[in-house]
Design a protein around this motif. Structure first.
Motif, PDB file in Angstrom:
ATOM      1  N   GLY A 117      39.520  27.107  41.148  1.00 44.71           N
ATOM      2  CA  GLY A 117      39.237  25.916  40.357  1.00 44.71           C
ATOM      3  C   GLY A 117      39.081  26.168  38.876  1.00 44.71           C
ATOM      4  N   LEU A 118      39.616  27.269  38.376  1.00 44.96           N
ATOM      5  CA  LEU A 118      39.421  27.624  36.975  1.00 44.96           C
ATOM      6  C   LEU A 118      40.401  26.936  36.027  1.00 44.96           C
ATOM      7  CD1 LEU A 118      38.635  31.437  37.307  1.00 44.96           C
ATOM      8  CD2 LEU A 118      37.052  29.610  36.640  1.00 44.96           C
ATOM      9  N   ARG A 119      41.455  26.328  36.565  1.00 46.11           N
ATOM     10  CA  ARG A 119      42.394  25.619  35.704  1.00 46.11           C
ATOM     11  C   ARG A 119      41.788  24.294  35.259  1.00 46.11           C
ATOM     12  NH1 ARG A 119      47.979  25.041  38.688  1.00 46.11           N
ATOM     13  NH2 ARG A 119      48.423  24.001  36.692  1.00 46.11           N
ATOM     14  N   PHE A 120      42.096  23.910  34.026  1.00 47.65           N
ATOM     15  CA  PHE A 120      41.513  22.673  33.494  1.00 47.65           C
ATOM     16  C   PHE A 120      42.169  21.430  34.090  1.00 47.65           C
ATOM     17  CE2 PHE A 120      40.362  25.724  30.183  1.00 47.65           C
ATOM     18  CZ  PHE A 120      39.029  25.410  30.002  1.00 47.65           C
ATOM     19  N   ARG A 121      43.453  21.439  34.319  1.00 43.31           N
ATOM     20  CA  ARG A 121      44.192  20.328  34.934  1.00 43.31           C
ATOM     21  C   ARG A 121      43.989  19.005  34.172  1.00 43.31           C
ATOM     22  NH1 ARG A 121      45.863  21.847  40.111  1.00 43.31           N
ATOM     23  NH2 ARG A 121      44.812  23.696  40.941  1.00 43.31           N
ATOM     24  N   PHE A 122      44.031  19.071  32.847  1.00 42.68           N
ATOM     25  CA  PHE A 122      43.787  17.860  32.065  1.00 42.68           C
ATOM     26  C   PHE A 122      44.775  16.745  32.395  1.00 42.68           C
ATOM     27  CE2 PHE A 122      41.772  20.815  28.851  1.00 42.68           C
ATOM     28  CZ  PHE A 122      40.493  20.327  29.037  1.00 42.68           C
ATOM     29  N   ARG A 123      46.037  17.105  32.586  1.00 47.02           N
ATOM     30  CA  ARG A 123      47.052  16.075  32.769  1.00 47.02           C
ATOM     31  C   ARG A 123      46.804  15.251  34.023  1.00 47.02           C
ATOM     32  NH1 ARG A 123      53.214  17.807  32.140  1.00 47.02           N
ATOM     33  NH2 ARG A 123      52.370  18.169  30.056  1.00 47.02           N
ATOM     34  N   SER A 124      46.449  15.902  35.117  1.00 47.33           N
ATOM     35  CA  SER A 124      46.252  15.165  36.373  1.00 47.33           C
ATOM     36  C   SER A 124      44.806  14.726  36.585  1.00 47.33           C
ATOM     37  CB  SER A 124      46.694  16.030  37.558  1.00 47.33           C
ATOM     38  OG  SER A 124      45.914  17.219  37.630  1.00 47.33           O
ATOM     39  N   ALA A 125      43.870  15.445  35.987  1.00 48.02           N
ATOM     40  CA  ALA A 125      42.457  15.206  36.298  1.00 48.02           C
ATOM     41  C   ALA A 125      41.720  14.417  35.222  1.00 48.02           C
ATOM     42  CB  ALA A 125      41.737  16.534  36.526  1.00 48.02           C
ATOM     43  N   TRP A 126      42.430  13.901  34.216  1.00 49.09           N
ATOM     44  CA  TRP A 126      41.719  13.248  33.110  1.00 49.09           C
ATOM     45  C   TRP A 126      40.843  12.077  33.561  1.00 49.09           C
ATOM     46  CZ3 TRP A 126      42.215   8.169  31.983  1.00 49.09           C
ATOM     47  CH2 TRP A 126      43.357   7.499  32.441  1.00 49.09           C
ATOM     48  N   PRO A 127      41.228  11.281  34.591  1.00 46.17           N
ATOM     49  CA  PRO A 127      40.308  10.207  34.987  1.00 46.17           C
ATOM     50  C   PRO A 127      38.968  10.741  35.490  1.00 46.17           C
ATOM     51  CG  PRO A 127      42.504   9.836  35.896  1.00 46.17           C
ATOM     52  CD  PRO A 127      42.476  11.230  35.383  1.00 46.17           C
ATOM     53  N   TYR A 128      38.996  11.922  36.097  1.00 52.11           N
ATOM     54  CA  TYR A 128      37.759  12.483  36.637  1.00 52.11           C
ATOM     55  C   TYR A 128      36.929  13.142  35.547  1.00 52.11           C
ATOM     56  CZ  TYR A 128      40.435  11.328  40.677  1.00 52.11           C
ATOM     57  OH  TYR A 128      41.185  10.629  41.589  1.00 52.11           O
ATOM     58  N   GLY A 135      40.208  19.215  41.482  1.00 53.11           N
ATOM     59  CA  GLY A 135      40.603  20.607  41.678  1.00 53.11           C
ATOM     60  C   GLY A 135      40.139  21.534  40.581  1.00 53.11           C
ATOM     61  N   SER A 136      39.247  21.056  39.707  1.00 51.26           N
ATOM     62  CA  SER A 136      38.799  21.868  38.575  1.00 51.26           C
ATOM     63  C   SER A 136      37.283  21.963  38.527  1.00 51.26           C
ATOM     64  CB  SER A 136      39.299  21.266  37.257  1.00 51.26           C
ATOM     65  OG  SER A 136      38.788  21.987  36.149  1.00 51.26           O
ATOM     66  N   VAL A 137      36.776  23.182  38.407  1.00 52.79           N
ATOM     67  CA  VAL A 137      35.334  23.380  38.287  1.00 52.79           C
ATOM     68  C   VAL A 137      34.810  22.856  36.956  1.00 52.79           C
ATOM     69  CG1 VAL A 137      35.490  25.703  37.290  1.00 52.79           C
ATOM     70  CG2 VAL A 137      33.478  25.062  38.616  1.00 52.79           C
ATOM     71  N   TRP A 138      35.710  22.695  35.974  1.00 54.99           N
ATOM     72  CA  TRP A 138      35.270  22.227  34.660  1.00 54.99           C
ATOM     73  C   TRP A 138      34.865  20.759  34.701  1.00 54.99           C
ATOM     74  CZ3 TRP A 138      34.117  26.153  31.876  1.00 54.99           C
ATOM     75  CH2 TRP A 138      34.832  27.346  32.037  1.00 54.99           C
ATOM     76  N   VAL A 139      35.504  19.974  35.546  1.00 49.46           N
ATOM     77  CA  VAL A 139      35.091  18.583  35.728  1.00 49.46           C
ATOM     78  C   VAL A 139      33.670  18.534  36.285  1.00 49.46           C
ATOM     79  CG1 VAL A 139      35.556  16.448  36.979  1.00 49.46           C
ATOM     80  CG2 VAL A 139      37.460  17.783  36.064  1.00 49.46           C
TER      81      VAL A 139
END
Length: 297
Positions: A78-89, A223-227
């Motif tokens: 889960g270390l990837r930021f995934r901004f493009r897909s996870a921005w709503p979260y 899918g991201s721990v940063w969220v």
């Protein structure tokens, strides 16, 4: 997207060994540090700097176990930021605690308690206008996300993924309970004071369970721990801070009452998530066609 079935490369045995090693390292290191800091060195756990080694112990334990025990490395951690897909979260994690704080204060007012207005925040703003305090606080929360990664990298991407594989509800409840117990020694320092310790710890535990449910949902969806770390930071720096000041210091409500008021909107959010999940599951059962062309009901 649910990842709660992840285990170490050694299969079930490797997963169990990893969980045991993680818990031993995390709890032993954290609790020994708390004892030393509070009882031996006379440090105040109210200080964020004193809290840092305690707060980073779950991540340290997860790193050690991933490298030395399960030897799985950090793929799928889960270390990837995934901004493009996870921005709503990310947006939900950032704004959610502020919404919860507003709902908690509103609930207190609806129950008949006299709640101070926003102008009371001037005492927290450091000389700035009261209206500027909340926007400033919201701007600071993302900057503190790496600090809260110190906890969440251990609890959600590591521990929760290994407890009760294939049973996300049980895994979430177990992780929330363990997370709560990990905090218990703080109730016997200057970090928090309960007039009735057993009752206070019980209320605290309920709060942690609902928080963990929301954090687990955010991780499964993003899918991201940063969220998750952003949401944890908001819970501490926005929800707890604002409600602790407005409802506790200014309105004079006790710690347990404030905790229950802040937990209520989180419980509502968990209920909405649960209803949505049940509806999606029910819809999935009726969309699979039978061989004769009729719907399976």
């Amino acid at each position: 997207m649910s990842t709660t079935s992840e285990v170490g490369p050694g299969g079930d045995s490797g997963g169990r060994n990893g969980v045991v090693a993680f818990l031993v390292i995390c709890f032993t290191g954290s609790w020994l540090y708390l004892y030393a800091a509070h009882s031996l060195w006379g440090l105040s756990l109210v200080s964020p700097f004193v809290q840092l080694p305690f707060g980073f112990m779950p991540a340290l334990a997860a790193v050690v176990v991933r490298r030395r025990v399960t030897r799985e490395g950090f793929a799928g951690a889960g270390l990837r930021f995934r901004f493009r897909s996870a921005w709503p979260y990310y947006l939900a994690a950032w704004l959610g605690p502020l919404v919860f704080a507003a709902l908690a204060v509103g609930l207190a007012g609806a129950l008949g308690w006299r709640i101070p207005g926003p102008s009371a925040l001037a005492d927290l703003s450091g000389g700035l206008p009261a209206w500027a305090f909340v926007p400033l606080l919201m701007a600071v929360v993302p900057l503190l996300t790496p600090v809260y990664w110190g906890e969440e990298f251990g609890w959600v991407p590591f521990l929760r993924q290994r407890l009760f594989p294939g049973r996300p509800v049980r895994a979430t409840l177990a992780t929330g309970l363990i997370w709560a117990v990990w905090h218990y020694p703080l109730a016997f320092t200057d970090y928090i004071e309960f007039s009735d310790a057993p009752l206070g710890l019980a209320v605290w535990t309920v709060s942690f369970l609902f928080q963990e449910t929301l954090l687990g949902w955010l991780y499964d969806r993003s899918g991201s721990v940063w969220v998750v770390s952003l949401a944890h930071g908001g819970n501490n720096m926005v929800l707890s801070l604002l409600c602790g000041f407005l409802l506790g210091e200014r309105a004079g409500l006790g710690v347990n009452t404030v905790t229950l008021l802040t937990t209520a909107p989180m419980a509502l959010a968990c209920a909405v998530i649960a209803v949505g999940a049940r509806r999606r599951a029910s819809a999935g059962k009726v969309t699979c066609p039978r061989a004769d062309g009729r719907a399976n009901l």
